[in-house]
Design a protein around this motif. Structure first.
Motif, PDB file in Angstrom:
ATOM      1  N   ILE A  85     -58.778 -62.785 100.292  1.00  5.27           N
ATOM      2  CA  ILE A  85     -58.753 -61.974  99.070  1.00  5.27           C
ATOM      3  C   ILE A  85     -57.631 -60.944  99.147  1.00  5.27           C
ATOM      4  N   PHE A  86     -57.520 -60.275 100.286  1.00  3.98           N
ATOM      5  CA  PHE A  86     -56.481 -59.258 100.451  1.00  3.98           C
ATOM      6  C   PHE A  86     -55.078 -59.876 100.368  1.00  3.98           C
ATOM      7  N   ASP A  87     -54.926 -61.050 100.944  1.00  8.41           N
ATOM      8  CA  ASP A  87     -53.621 -61.715 100.886  1.00  8.41           C
ATOM      9  C   ASP A  87     -53.237 -62.055  99.442  1.00  8.41           C
ATOM     10  N   ALA A  88     -54.261 -62.392  98.639  1.00 10.53           N
ATOM     11  CA  ALA A  88     -53.991 -62.706  97.231  1.00 10.53           C
ATOM     12  C   ALA A  88     -53.692 -61.447  96.425  1.00 10.53           C
ATOM     13  N   MET A  89     -54.266 -60.326  96.804  1.00  8.16           N
ATOM     14  CA  MET A  89     -54.086 -59.091  96.065  1.00  8.16           C
ATOM     15  C   MET A  89     -52.782 -58.383  96.393  1.00  8.16           C
ATOM     16  N   ARG A  90     -52.392 -58.444  97.644  1.00 10.74           N
ATOM     17  CA  ARG A  90     -51.289 -57.594  98.113  1.00 10.74           C
ATOM     18  C   ARG A  90     -49.991 -57.762  97.322  1.00 10.74           C
ATOM     19  N   PRO A  91     -49.495 -58.986  97.069  1.00 11.40           N
ATOM     20  CA  PRO A  91     -48.193 -59.084  96.376  1.00 11.40           C
ATOM     21  C   PRO A  91     -48.190 -58.444  94.991  1.00 11.40           C
ATOM     22  N   ARG A  92     -49.233 -58.679  94.197  1.00 13.92           N
ATOM     23  CA  ARG A  92     -49.253 -58.099  92.845  1.00 13.92           C
ATOM     24  C   ARG A  92     -49.406 -56.582  92.911  1.00 13.92           C
ATOM     25  N   LEU A  93     -50.180 -56.076  93.862  1.00 14.96           N
ATOM     26  CA  LEU A  93     -50.336 -54.629  94.002  1.00 14.96           C
ATOM     27  C   LEU A  93     -49.032 -53.975  94.438  1.00 14.96           C
ATOM     28  N   VAL A  94     -48.355 -54.585  95.397  1.00 13.68           N
ATOM     29  CA  VAL A  94     -47.090 -54.031  95.891  1.00 13.68           C
ATOM     30  C   VAL A  94     -46.044 -54.011  94.772  1.00 13.68           C
ATOM     31  N   ASP A  95     -45.984 -55.080  94.002  1.00 19.91           N
ATOM     32  CA  ASP A  95     -45.018 -55.130  92.897  1.00 19.91           C
ATOM     33  C   ASP A  95     -45.337 -54.086  91.829  1.00 19.91           C
ATOM     34  N   LEU A  96     -46.627 -53.938  91.501  1.00 22.97           N
ATOM     35  CA  LEU A  96     -47.009 -52.963  90.483  1.00 22.97           C
ATOM     36  C   LEU A  96     -46.745 -51.552  90.965  1.00 22.97           C
ATOM     37  N   ARG A  97     -47.033 -51.282  92.234  1.00 27.50           N
ATOM     38  CA  ARG A  97     -46.752 -49.960  92.798  1.00 27.50           C
ATOM     39  C   ARG A  97     -45.268 -49.650  92.738  1.00 27.50           C
ATOM     40  N   ALA A  98     -44.440 -50.599  93.148  1.00 30.68           N
ATOM     41  CA  ALA A  98     -42.993 -50.367  93.153  1.00 30.68           C
ATOM     42  C   ALA A  98     -42.479 -50.077  91.746  1.00 30.68           C
ATOM     43  N   ALA A  99     -42.982 -50.809  90.779  1.00 28.24           N
ATOM     44  CA  ALA A  99     -42.541 -50.603  89.397  1.00 28.24           C
ATOM     45  C   ALA A  99     -42.969 -49.235  88.883  1.00 28.24           C
ATOM     46  N   ALA A 100     -44.215 -48.840  89.188  1.00 26.07           N
ATOM     47  CA  ALA A 100     -44.706 -47.541  88.715  1.00 26.07           C
ATOM     48  C   ALA A 100     -43.972 -46.391  89.392  1.00 26.07           C
ATOM     49  N   LEU A 101     -43.742 -46.504  90.705  1.00 27.20           N
ATOM     50  CA  LEU A 101     -43.075 -45.430  91.432  1.00 27.20           C
ATOM     51  C   LEU A 101     -41.600 -45.314  91.066  1.00 27.20           C
ATOM     52  N   ASP A 102     -41.074 -46.327  90.418  1.00 32.58           N
ATOM     53  CA  ASP A 102     -39.683 -46.283  89.968  1.00 32.58           C
ATOM     54  C   ASP A 102     -39.522 -45.462  88.691  1.00 32.58           C
ATOM     55  N   ARG A 103     -40.656 -45.124  88.067  1.00 36.74           N
ATOM     56  CA  ARG A 103     -40.637 -44.317  86.845  1.00 36.74           C
ATOM     57  C   ARG A 103     -40.968 -42.860  87.188  1.00 36.74           C
ATOM     58  N   PRO A 104     -40.632 -41.923  86.311  1.00 33.65           N
ATOM     59  CA  PRO A 104     -40.963 -40.518  86.570  1.00 33.65           C
ATOM     60  C   PRO A 104     -42.469 -40.318  86.736  1.00 33.65           C
ATOM     61  N   VAL A 105     -42.832 -39.456  87.672  1.00 33.28           N
ATOM     62  CA  VAL A 105     -44.244 -39.159  87.908  1.00 33.28           C
ATOM     63  C   VAL A 105     -44.737 -38.207  86.822  1.00 33.28           C
ATOM     64  N   PRO A 106     -45.836 -38.540  86.136  1.00 30.53           N
ATOM     65  CA  PRO A 106     -46.356 -37.635  85.094  1.00 30.53           C
ATOM     66  C   PRO A 106     -46.685 -36.259  85.661  1.00 30.53           C
ATOM     67  N   ALA A 107     -46.572 -35.250  84.836  1.00 31.21           N
ATOM     68  CA  ALA A 107     -46.910 -33.889  85.263  1.00 31.21           C
ATOM     69  C   ALA A 107     -48.396 -33.790  85.572  1.00 31.21           C
ATOM     70  N   GLY A 108     -48.715 -32.979  86.566  1.00 32.44           N
ATOM     71  CA  GLY A 108     -50.109 -32.739  86.904  1.00 32.44           C
ATOM     72  C   GLY A 108     -50.582 -31.400  86.371  1.00 32.44           C
ATOM     73  N   VAL A 109     -51.785 -31.019  86.770  1.00 31.76           N
ATOM     74  CA  VAL A 109     -52.327 -29.726  86.360  1.00 31.76           C
ATOM     75  C   VAL A 109     -51.617 -28.615  87.130  1.00 31.76           C
ATOM     76  N   SER A 110     -51.678 -27.405  86.617  1.00 27.22           N
ATOM     77  CA  SER A 110     -51.075 -26.264  87.302  1.00 27.22           C
ATOM     78  C   SER A 110     -52.050 -25.095  87.277  1.00 27.22           C
ATOM     79  N   GLY A 111     -51.858 -24.189  88.225  1.00 28.81           N
ATOM     80  CA  GLY A 111     -52.722 -23.013  88.306  1.00 28.81           C
ATOM     81  C   GLY A 111     -53.830 -23.200  89.320  1.00 28.81           C
ATOM     82  N   THR A 112     -54.761 -22.263  89.320  1.00 30.77           N
ATOM     83  CA  THR A 112     -55.926 -22.338  90.202  1.00 30.77           C
ATOM     84  C   THR A 112     -57.186 -22.488  89.360  1.00 30.77           C
ATOM     85  N   PHE A 113     -58.178 -23.133  89.949  1.00 32.36           N
ATOM     86  CA  PHE A 113     -59.397 -23.481  89.233  1.00 32.36           C
ATOM     87  C   PHE A 113     -60.591 -22.966  90.023  1.00 32.36           C
ATOM     88  N   ASP A 114     -61.307 -22.027  89.430  1.00 32.53           N
ATOM     89  CA  ASP A 114     -62.456 -21.414  90.083  1.00 32.53           C
ATOM     90  C   ASP A 114     -63.397 -22.499  90.617  1.00 32.53           C
TER      91      ASP A 114
END
Length: 489
Positions: free
Chosen positions: A166-195
């Protein structure tokens, strides 16, 4: 009383004692004073000795030879009692007691080593845990594969070879999707402190929003979030970070998925072998579908964005679309529990390979840190900076849970199958989630999965609920559809 009645009475009392042992573990993680670790180890060893004696009692074997079940439930009860009996009779009582004592003490040593970033302080006790678990595995394997024997405790009917496929079948598509996503700008996250007190209040609200019954449970804080118990006493923990409220909220939703499974089991199964989740893979399917397919959906995050604005005011994100992107951002990181959906299973694959090597004797405990760091660099492209971000980040090995890690990824696979069926069964799902209403989704999961407890074997349960043979394809299709849209791929 019939023989079957006698066997069930014995099983119920054994289950009740097991719940007491679980409560000791919950207390150790949440409230126990740090100086009590050695005594708690002795207490855990004592109750494990009692449990082992009951599970391996020759009388159970005699009852099993003549007990008769009149229906599917009874047959399943006998199946699970027989499986537990055969396991218990293979493991010597002294070994079971020793494992309970050492892992209880190792848990505290792991926590201290993690806080001090001191791998060397943890390795001696981990070496002892590994040796004891290999001894147990050899007793259970009957000449077969040690790791397969360990897997049976968490995912009956599954082998390491099947998981590797199962892992062998998953790895190539996951690696490709990760590479494509990381090639784009990372969305902004939250800022500040949260009680952090406010985080815990909203965390409790989220728990009840997802159907957690607080009259039969509670939410506490722990270093490593977890769920414990079954039936009418199911407790969860979460954690807070002043700068990352998502850690708290999605840890809570995740653990509620586990807890809802236990609370949703048919009440007539309480304190019997069927009165708990059938496997850790199925358990993880509930926590992951609650956390990800439901909790990180575009519809639900729109509602959560409004609640967070109500509680915290402005936190640097201006609209629901940007919030959805922030919740689902794909970015570099070390921590498995904080990993995005695209990369999470890659973290599991690393652990699966390392612990298989430890159990096979191909990897020495003294070489574990270097092996982890080398594998992480190869898989993720950057180096581990601290042990708490590396081989000390998870509690599992300290408490002897070898064979547990791959069930996390298997749970994702199951969740993919279930979500595909859920979308067909609840056509207005997104409309409900946009209002913060999860009952359509959680009710379907309760009816199709949770209420059955241990009645059906894992793959049979997923096949019946999802309508297909369990496969990784629905999960991978879901991930590609979701993140391609998010990142414009």
């Amino acid at each position: 009383m019939t023989t079957y009645d006698k066997l069930m009475a014995h099983a119920r009392e054994t289950a009740a004692l097991g719940q007491i042992a679980g409560r000791l573990g919950w207390d150790q993680e949440t409230m126990m004073p740090c100086g009590a670790a050695r005594q708690r180890g002795a207490e855990m060893a004592a109750i494990e000795a009692v449990l082992h004696a009951r599970r391996s009692d020759p009388q159970v074997g005699d009852w099993l030879e003549t007990a008769e079940a009149i229906d599917e439930q009874g047959q399943a009860q006998l199946r699970e009692i027989r499986r537990a009996y055969e396991r218990a009779t293979k493991v010597p009582a002294d070994l079971a007691k020793r494992i309970a004592q050492v892992t209880s003490e190792a848990q505290g040593k792991w926590a201290a080593a993690r806080a001090a970033e001191d791998v060397a302080a943890f390795l001696p006790v981990l070496q002892e845990v590994v040796a004891l678990k290999r001894e147990e595995g050899a007793a259970l394997a009957d000449g077969g594969d040690l790791y397969d024997a360990m897997l049976r405790d968490y995912e009956p009917g599954t082998t390491a070879a099947q998981i590797a496929d199962i892992f062998d079948a998953m790895r190539p598509r996951l690696v490709d999707l990760r590479a494509a996503a990381l090639d784009r700008p990372v969305p902004a996250g939250v800022s500040g402190t949260f009680d952090e007190a406010a985080q815990m209040r909203l965390s409790q609200e989220l728990a009840t929003t997802f159907g957690y019954d607080l009259s039969r449970g509670r939410v506490d804080k722990a270093v490593h979030p977890f769920s414990s118990g079954s039936g009418d006493d199911v407790r969860i923990t979460t954690r807070t970070s002043a700068t990352d409220p998502f850690n708290c909220f999605y840890s809570t939703i995740h653990e509620v998925g586990h807890a809802a499974y236990e609370q949703g089991i048919d009440a007539t199964y309480a304190l019997t072998p069927l009165g708990q989740g059938v496997s850790m893979g199925v358990h993880e399917s509930q926590s992951r579908i609650y956390e990800n397919q439901i909790g990180r959906s575009r519809a639900f995050t729109g509602w959560l964005f409004g609640r967070m604005r109500d509680v915290f005011g402005d936190f640097g994100i201006n609209d629901a679309d940007a919030f959805y992107a922030a919740v689902n951002r794909v970015d570099n990181g070390y921590i498995r529990t904080e990993a995005d959906e695209v990369q999470y299973n890659l973290h599991i694959m690393l652990r699966f390979d390392l612990e298989r090597a430890l159990m096979a004797g191909d990897l020495l405990v003294t070489d574990l840190e270097a092996a982890w760091n080398d594998r992480f660099l190869a898989d993720f492209g950057y180096a581990v900076d601290t042990p708490s971000n590396g081989c000390l980040q998870d509690v599992h090995w300290s408490v002897g849970l070898f064979g547990y890690f791959p069930t996390y990824a298997l749970g994702n696979v199951y969740a993919g199958c279930l979500y595909q069926a859920l979308r067909k069964a609840v056509p207005d799902l997104e409309t409900q989630l946009a209002k913060g209403v999860t009952s359509g989704a959680t009710g379907w999961l309760r009816d199709t999965v949770q209420q059955h407890g241990g009645l059906l074997l894992p793959r049979d349960l997923i096949r019946r609920a999802g309508g297909i043979e369990p496969t990784e394809t629905p999960l991978l299709d879901y991930l590609e559809e979701k993140f391609s849209a998010l990142y414009g791929l």
